[in-house]
Design a protein around this motif. Structure first.
Motif, PDB file in Angstrom:
ATOM      1  N   VAL A 157      40.543  32.272-129.723  1.00  0.00           N
ATOM      2  CA  VAL A 157      41.959  32.563-129.495  1.00  0.00           C
ATOM      3  C   VAL A 157      42.274  32.637-127.995  1.00  0.00           C
ATOM      4  CG1 VAL A 157      43.717  34.359-129.786  1.00  0.00           C
ATOM      5  CG2 VAL A 157      42.301  33.687-131.706  1.00  0.00           C
ATOM      6  N   THR A 158      41.327  33.072-127.189  1.00  0.00           N
ATOM      7  CA  THR A 158      41.527  33.129-125.745  1.00  0.00           C
ATOM      8  C   THR A 158      41.385  31.748-125.119  1.00  0.00           C
ATOM      9  OG1 THR A 158      40.664  35.372-125.688  1.00  0.00           O
ATOM     10  CG2 THR A 158      40.698  34.188-123.610  1.00  0.00           C
ATOM     11  N   TYR A 159      40.448  30.955-125.619  1.00  0.00           N
ATOM     12  CA  TYR A 159      40.161  29.648-125.022  1.00  0.00           C
ATOM     13  C   TYR A 159      41.265  28.631-125.291  1.00  0.00           C
ATOM     14  CZ  TYR A 159      37.762  25.318-123.934  1.00  0.00           C
ATOM     15  OH  TYR A 159      37.434  24.109-123.409  1.00  0.00           O
ATOM     16  N   ILE A 160      41.829  28.611-126.473  1.00  0.00           N
ATOM     17  CA  ILE A 160      42.820  27.592-126.847  1.00  0.00           C
ATOM     18  C   ILE A 160      44.038  27.606-125.912  1.00  0.00           C
ATOM     19  CG2 ILE A 160      44.449  26.917-128.652  1.00  0.00           C
ATOM     20  CD1 ILE A 160      42.251  27.536-130.681  1.00  0.00           C
ATOM     21  N   PRO A 201      46.906  23.543-121.797  1.00  0.00           N
ATOM     22  CA  PRO A 201      47.616  23.057-120.606  1.00  0.00           C
ATOM     23  C   PRO A 201      46.741  22.188-119.703  1.00  0.00           C
ATOM     24  CG  PRO A 201      48.036  25.384-120.912  1.00  0.00           C
ATOM     25  CD  PRO A 201      46.970  25.003-121.887  1.00  0.00           C
ATOM     26  N   ALA A 202      45.467  22.500-119.586  1.00  0.00           N
ATOM     27  CA  ALA A 202      44.581  21.705-118.750  1.00  0.00           C
ATOM     28  C   ALA A 202      44.433  20.287-119.285  1.00  0.00           C
ATOM     29  CB  ALA A 202      43.217  22.376-118.646  1.00  0.00           C
ATOM     30  N   VAL A 203      44.446  20.137-120.585  1.00  0.00           N
ATOM     31  CA  VAL A 203      44.309  18.816-121.201  1.00  0.00           C
ATOM     32  C   VAL A 203      45.631  18.058-121.148  1.00  0.00           C
ATOM     33  CG1 VAL A 203      43.866  17.633-123.389  1.00  0.00           C
ATOM     34  CG2 VAL A 203      42.426  19.539-122.686  1.00  0.00           C
ATOM     35  N   LEU A 204      46.736  18.734-121.398  1.00  0.00           N
ATOM     36  CA  LEU A 204      48.026  18.059-121.509  1.00  0.00           C
ATOM     37  C   LEU A 204      48.737  17.839-120.182  1.00  0.00           C
ATOM     38  CD1 LEU A 204      49.485  19.767-124.698  1.00  0.00           C
ATOM     39  CD2 LEU A 204      48.304  17.589-124.510  1.00  0.00           C
ATOM     40  N   VAL A 205      48.383  18.560-119.134  1.00  0.00           N
ATOM     41  CA  VAL A 205      49.126  18.470-117.885  1.00  0.00           C
ATOM     42  C   VAL A 205      49.007  17.080-117.254  1.00  0.00           C
ATOM     43  CG1 VAL A 205      47.376  19.288-116.260  1.00  0.00           C
ATOM     44  CG2 VAL A 205      49.782  19.791-115.855  1.00  0.00           C
ATOM     45  N   ASN A 206      47.899  16.380-117.460  1.00  0.00           N
ATOM     46  CA  ASN A 206      47.747  15.042-116.898  1.00  0.00           C
ATOM     47  C   ASN A 206      48.638  14.029-117.592  1.00  0.00           C
ATOM     48  OD1 ASN A 206      45.856  15.893-115.052  1.00  0.00           O
ATOM     49  ND2 ASN A 206      44.141  15.490-116.420  1.00  0.00           N
ATOM     50  N   LYS A 207      49.010  14.276-118.816  1.00  0.00           N
ATOM     51  CA  LYS A 207      49.838  13.350-119.589  1.00  0.00           C
ATOM     52  C   LYS A 207      51.325  13.611-119.399  1.00  0.00           C
ATOM     53  CE  LYS A 207      46.217  12.915-122.985  1.00  0.00           C
ATOM     54  NZ  LYS A 207      45.785  13.124-124.342  1.00  0.00           N
ATOM     55  N   MET A 208      51.684  14.737-118.817  1.00  0.00           N
ATOM     56  CA  MET A 208      53.089  15.103-118.663  1.00  0.00           C
ATOM     57  C   MET A 208      53.599  14.666-117.292  1.00  0.00           C
ATOM     58  SD  MET A 208      52.883  18.884-120.345  1.00  0.00           S
ATOM     59  CE  MET A 208      54.614  19.176-120.328  1.00  0.00           C
ATOM     60  N   LYS A 209      54.862  14.331-117.230  1.00  0.00           N
ATOM     61  CA  LYS A 209      55.511  13.973-115.974  1.00  0.00           C
ATOM     62  C   LYS A 209      56.467  15.097-115.588  1.00  0.00           C
ATOM     63  CE  LYS A 209      53.644   9.938-115.861  1.00  0.00           C
ATOM     64  NZ  LYS A 209      52.462   9.776-115.102  1.00  0.00           N
ATOM     65  N   PHE A 210      56.366  15.543-114.339  1.00  0.00           N
ATOM     66  CA  PHE A 210      57.209  16.620-113.843  1.00  0.00           C
ATOM     67  C   PHE A 210      58.071  16.104-112.703  1.00  0.00           C
ATOM     68  CE2 PHE A 210      53.350  18.827-115.357  1.00  0.00           C
ATOM     69  CZ  PHE A 210      53.929  19.603-116.339  1.00  0.00           C
TER      70      PHE A 210
END
Length: 103
Positions: free
Chosen positions: A16-19, A24-33
């Motif tokens: 529950v702590t790790y998820i 965010p670490a996995v998805l941040v590279n795929k997101m555009k800001f």
């Protein structure tokens, strides 16, 4: 509680702590800001460092507060020059160590 229950509880808490930390670490590279958001995200490590360093500046040595002030100044100047956070911390530690040895 038996030993198996305790281990299952520890494993569940770890998952529950790790998820929330890993998603965010996995998805941040795929997101555009936007440009402002990118700038904000780049400044987070320095903000976190200042929140961790600032209280220690005044509590490092009650007899010689100059040591903490110099360490904080070194970390602040390097962070202002956008040096990596780990280098800032190590430089502040080195400055404090040198002052301890000299004073």
């Amino acid at each position: 509680m038996n030993s198996a229950s305790i281990w299952l509880l520890i494993l569940g808490m770890a998952i529950v702590t790790y998820i929330p930390r890993s998603i965010p670490a996995v998805l941040v590279n795929k997101m555009k800001f936007g440009a402002k958001t990118e700038k904000f995200l780049r400044l987070i490590p320095y903000t976190a460092m200042s929140a961790l360093v600032f209280p220690g500046v005044f509590t490092v040595d009650n007899e010689n507060p100059l040591i903490g002030i110099v360490g904080g100044a070194v970390a602040g100047i390097l962070a202002w020059r956008k040096v990596p956070v780990m280098v800032c911390v190590l430089a502040a530690i080195t400055a404090d160590l040198l002052l301890y040895l000299l004073l």
